[in-house]
Design an enzyme around this catalytic site. Sequence first.
Site, short mmCIF file in Angstrom:
data_model
loop_
_atom_site.label_atom_id
_atom_site.label_comp_id
_atom_site.label_asym_id
_atom_site.label_seq_id
_atom_site.Cartn_x
_atom_site.Cartn_y
_atom_site.Cartn_z
N ARG A 127 50.48 32.31 50.87
CA ARG A 127 49.72 32.32 49.63
C ARG A 127 49.51 33.76 49.26
NH1 ARG A 127 44.84 28.23 50.63
NH2 ARG A 127 46.09 26.48 51.36
N ARG A 179 41.36 34.73 48.07
CA ARG A 179 40.05 35.38 48.08
C ARG A 179 40.04 36.74 48.75
NH1 ARG A 179 37.56 29.94 50.10
NH2 ARG A 179 39.66 30.07 50.92
N ARG A 197 37.55 33.96 40.07
CA ARG A 197 36.86 32.77 40.57
C ARG A 197 35.38 32.76 40.22
NH1 ARG A 197 36.13 29.26 42.33
NH2 ARG A 197 36.52 28.63 44.46
N ASP A 202 48.45 24.26 43.05
CA ASP A 202 48.12 23.71 44.37
C ASP A 202 48.96 22.48 44.64
OD1 ASP A 202 45.95 24.27 46.59
OD2 ASP A 202 46.21 22.10 46.47
N TYR A 232 46.42 14.45 53.33
CA TYR A 232 45.16 14.64 52.59
C TYR A 232 44.71 13.34 51.92
CZ TYR A 232 45.22 19.68 53.17
OH TYR A 232 45.18 20.93 53.72
O1 CP3 Z 1 49.26 32.24 43.84
C1 CP3 Z 1 49.60 31.80 44.92
O2 CP3 Z 1 50.00 32.53 45.84
C2 CP3 Z 1 49.52 30.28 45.10
C3 CP3 Z 1 48.88 30.03 46.34
C4 CP3 Z 1 48.71 28.60 46.81
C5 CP3 Z 1 47.52 27.84 46.63
N1 CP3 Z 1 47.68 26.64 47.26
C6 CP3 Z 1 46.33 28.25 45.87
C7 CP3 Z 1 45.03 28.00 46.53
C8 CP3 Z 1 49.58 27.85 47.58
C9 CP3 Z 1 50.97 28.24 48.03
C10 CP3 Z 1 48.92 26.62 47.85
C11 CP3 Z 1 49.50 25.51 48.63
C12 CP3 Z 1 48.61 24.69 49.45
N2 CP3 Z 1 47.43 24.09 49.06
C13 CP3 Z 1 48.88 24.28 50.77
C14 CP3 Z 1 50.12 24.64 51.53
C15 CP3 Z 1 50.07 26.07 51.90
C16 CP3 Z 1 49.45 26.33 53.22
O3 CP3 Z 1 48.63 27.24 53.29
O4 CP3 Z 1 49.85 25.68 54.18
C17 CP3 Z 1 47.82 23.49 51.20
C18 CP3 Z 1 47.66 22.88 52.56
C19 CP3 Z 1 46.92 23.35 50.11
C20 CP3 Z 1 45.68 22.57 50.05
C21 CP3 Z 1 44.56 23.51 49.89
N3 CP3 Z 1 44.20 24.12 48.70
C22 CP3 Z 1 43.66 23.95 50.89
C23 CP3 Z 1 43.72 23.56 52.35
C24 CP3 Z 1 42.75 24.83 50.27
C25 CP3 Z 1 41.55 25.50 50.89
C26 CP3 Z 1 42.02 26.76 51.48
C27 CP3 Z 1 40.93 27.75 51.63
O5 CP3 Z 1 41.32 28.86 52.02
O6 CP3 Z 1 39.77 27.46 51.36
C28 CP3 Z 1 43.12 24.94 48.92
C29 CP3 Z 1 42.47 25.79 47.92
C30 CP3 Z 1 43.29 26.93 47.43
N4 CP3 Z 1 44.57 26.78 46.97
C31 CP3 Z 1 42.90 28.30 47.32
C32 CP3 Z 1 43.98 28.97 46.73
C33 CP3 Z 1 44.04 30.42 46.33
C34 CP3 Z 1 41.53 28.89 47.69
C35 CP3 Z 1 40.57 28.29 46.74
C36 CP3 Z 1 39.44 29.16 46.28
O7 CP3 Z 1 39.64 30.04 45.45
O8 CP3 Z 1 38.29 28.90 46.73
#
Ligand code: CP3
Length: 321
Positions: free
Chosen positions: A2, A6, A15, A51, A128
């Site tokens: 990613r 944050r 955010r 996402d 999920y």
């Molecule tokens: O711009 C980018 O680089 C896109 C990044 C990206 C996001 N989600 C944004 C995001 C990617 C590649 C994903 C894919 C994703 N989402 C996966 C597979 C990638 C991995 O890490 O294995 C998964 C399992 C998800 C589901 C998901 N979404 C989770 C588990 C979470 C919580 C993660 C956390 O750190 O709290 C999210 C939220 C999320 N998706 C965030 C981001 C930047 C953080 C959310 C926030 O801003 O609070």
Amino acid sequence: MRQAGRYMPEYRAMRRRFGFLELCKNPEAAAEVTLQPVGRLGVDGAILFADILLIVEPLGVGLEFVQGEGPAIRRPVRSERDIARLRPIDVDAAVPFVFETARRVTRALAGKVPLIGFAGAPFTVASYVVEGGPSRDYLHAKRLMYEAPEAWHRLMAILADATARYLNGQIAAGAQAVQIFDSWVGVLGPDDYRAFVQPHTQALIQALTPGVPVIHFGTGTAALLPLMRAAGGDVLGLDWRVDLDRGWAAVGHDVAVQGNLDPAVLLAKPAYIRQRAKDVLDRAGGRPGHIFNLGHGVFQETPVEHVKALVDMVHELSDRR
Ligand code: CP3
């Protein structure tokens, strides 16, 4: 990895203005977030800000993102009855904003670096939908697999079909490569992967627009790599739990690999980061077909200058070959 997240002050500022889902649904803001790491870090590709769970909203499962906890599915799908009721997902109606974000980013990048689209693999998205959120042991998902295999396969088929349309929509909107995240598939043994996952991931990959490179990634997959390779993908993504040279040998040198620095290394000082980045490059041995990457996402606690330093080091160390 990613890219946006944050650990970046620019992302945290966005955010403060938007909730996570709100940000995903606002193409102007999502395009800006997609471009932030490209400008700030000098990475060689832009990763669409979106996402993997956005496509499950129309299933009516009550998708939310809870501050500090991650995704929550309020009405998980656990029984044969729940699954029998599911209808195919109308992807164009569900995520038009993702495709609009991709079009805007493609225009803004003007070919400087490629845009990489992504989606979750059917297993990781199903995990999920069935568990209702993150899980350690995936007991609801496994029970469903073992006790109601037909229902499990129906759920996986619905997700594979929607995911193919999700990715093809991103490709039509300008994504030049796509990554499939099977982030949690490492909880399965090889026999279960073969029986309950592989046919669906394979069907998904076969349904993708030809000619666009597909990166197939999972974590904890050392024992699954040959099966993941058989499921498909032009590039296999490796996490840090496998040595890159051994992982590459396991999938075969006729496919490319991406990886695999432990993202926790970025918490250490730059001199140490350099040593570990060099180790990954040494294991790749200068062979064509290695894409340097982290083995998984950037931790929130990571100093953004360390990520920038890593990008610079990899550019410098790989030019020297
Ligand atoms: O711009 C980018 O680089 C896109 C990044 C990206 C996001 N989600 C944004 C995001 C990617 C590649 C994903 C894919 C994703 N989402 C996966 C597979 C990638 C991995 O890490 O294995 C998964 C399992 C998800 C589901 C998901 N979404 C989770 C588990 C979470 C919580 C993660 C956390 O750190 O709290 C999210 C939220 C999320 N998706 C965030 C981001 C930047 C953080 C959310 C926030 O801003 O609070």
